[in-house]
Design an enzyme around this catalytic site. Structure first.
Site, short mmCIF file in Angstrom:
data_model
loop_
_atom_site.label_atom_id
_atom_site.label_comp_id
_atom_site.label_asym_id
_atom_site.label_seq_id
_atom_site.Cartn_x
_atom_site.Cartn_y
_atom_site.Cartn_z
N LYS A 1 6.79 0.40 -13.11
CA LYS A 1 8.18 0.05 -12.83
C LYS A 1 8.64 -1.03 -13.81
CE LYS A 1 9.18 -2.31 -9.03
NZ LYS A 1 9.40 -2.46 -7.57
N ASP B 1 3.54 -0.92 -9.64
CA ASP B 1 4.85 -1.10 -9.01
C ASP B 1 5.17 -2.60 -8.94
OD1 ASP B 1 7.14 0.11 -7.86
OD2 ASP B 1 6.48 -0.49 -5.85
N ASP C 1 -4.38 -6.40 -5.92
CA ASP C 1 -3.17 -7.20 -5.81
C ASP C 1 -3.57 -8.66 -5.59
OD1 ASP C 1 0.03 -6.32 -5.00
OD2 ASP C 1 -0.59 -8.39 -4.65
N GLY D 1 0.78 -1.23 0.00
CA GLY D 1 0.00 0.00 0.00
C GLY D 1 0.81 1.28 0.00
#
Length: 267
Positions: free
Chosen positions: A154, A114, A72, A52
């Site tokens: 990313k 990410d 997720d 988070g």
């Protein structure tokens, strides 16, 4: 040789001190500071959101009039903000988008990722797996972003990274490669940013143009298409005289006359 990862480095300690769940919070904070991607009341989707860190910063950026959605494979602990919505979602599952839309039925101004693969220490393999995750995130973003929206992800730079850049350049008005200060010195991770989303139709068009560009004879092929379209009309024009086979019809009476003459000879 790269320095070993120190989990209790400067940014780790800073995150703990500020009540942030991960040092990655400083990465997205820097990106948002350098590029105006969100405003109050916007909607943002964070892919691979656990634990988070990104989501905390994104939630503050959109404020209570906005919507921050995090998904997720792992559960995400409640952030204590009513405009933050989370769920366990497998992005490879066929119902992934349906689950995301249950959390927010509109489109998003920003999609972030990410996500990182479980590294095995083989650079080429790690890079390839990282690129797969970015492309998966991009596939989701294409279906939920508003026109003009942005995408941040990313990626481990290397391998097929130039191809990824071209894909982003075809889908967004501008593309940036960012290495935030909070990235570990030994890491080869960067963040790709696409701004000014052009829509799914535009995402396909550049690739098609590049595929056709090397074909010098392409224009003649396009010119040949009308010829093929008109060919049936030409054949039809040639076949028009066929129904008017009146000479054959004219011969038939002659044959009848001959048949009529035969009995006369016998007589």
């Amino acid at each position: 040789m790269a320095k070993p990862y120190d989990p209790k480095d400067f940014y780790y300690r800073k995150a703990k001190k500020q009540g942030l769940r991960a040092r990655s919070a400083f990465k997205i904070e820097e990106i948002l500071h350098r590029h105006r991607l969100l405003g109050r009341g916007d909607a943002v989707l964070d892919l691979g959101a656990a634990p988070g860190g990104f989501l905390q910063i994104l939630a503050e950026a959109v404020g209570e009039k906005g919507v921050a959605v995090g998904v997720d494979l792992e559960p995400i602990r409640n952030l204590g903000k009513r405009w933050v919505r989370t769920a366990i979602v497998d992005l490879l599952a066929p119902d992934a988008l349906d689950k995301i839309r249950l959390l927010h039925d509109g489109r998003f101004r920003l999609v972030t990722s990410d996500m990182a693969p479980k590294t095995i220490g083989i650079k080429v393999t790690d890079e390839a797996r990282s690129l797969e995750l970015v492309r998966m995130a991009l596939s989701v973003a294409e279906q939920v972003l508003v026109p003009g929206g942005a995408f941040v992800a990313k990626v481990f730079m290397g391998g097929d990274f130039p191809a990824l850049k071209r894909e982003l350049q075809g889908r967004f008005a501008a593309m940036h490669v960012i290495r935030p200060e909070a990235v570990r010195e030994s890491s080869y991770e960067v963040y790709v940013l696409g701004t000014g989303f052009r829509g799914r139709a535009a995402a396909v068009a550049p690739a098609a143009v590049k595929a056709e560009a090397p074909r010098a004879p392409a224009p003649p092929e396009q010119a040949a298409a009308p010829e093929e379209a008109t060919a049936p009309a030409t054949r039809a024009a040639r076949q028009k005289p066929a129904p008017a086979k009146k000479p054959a019809a004219a011969k038939r009476p002659a044959a009848r006359k001959r048949a009529a003459k035969k009995p006369a000879r016998r007589a």
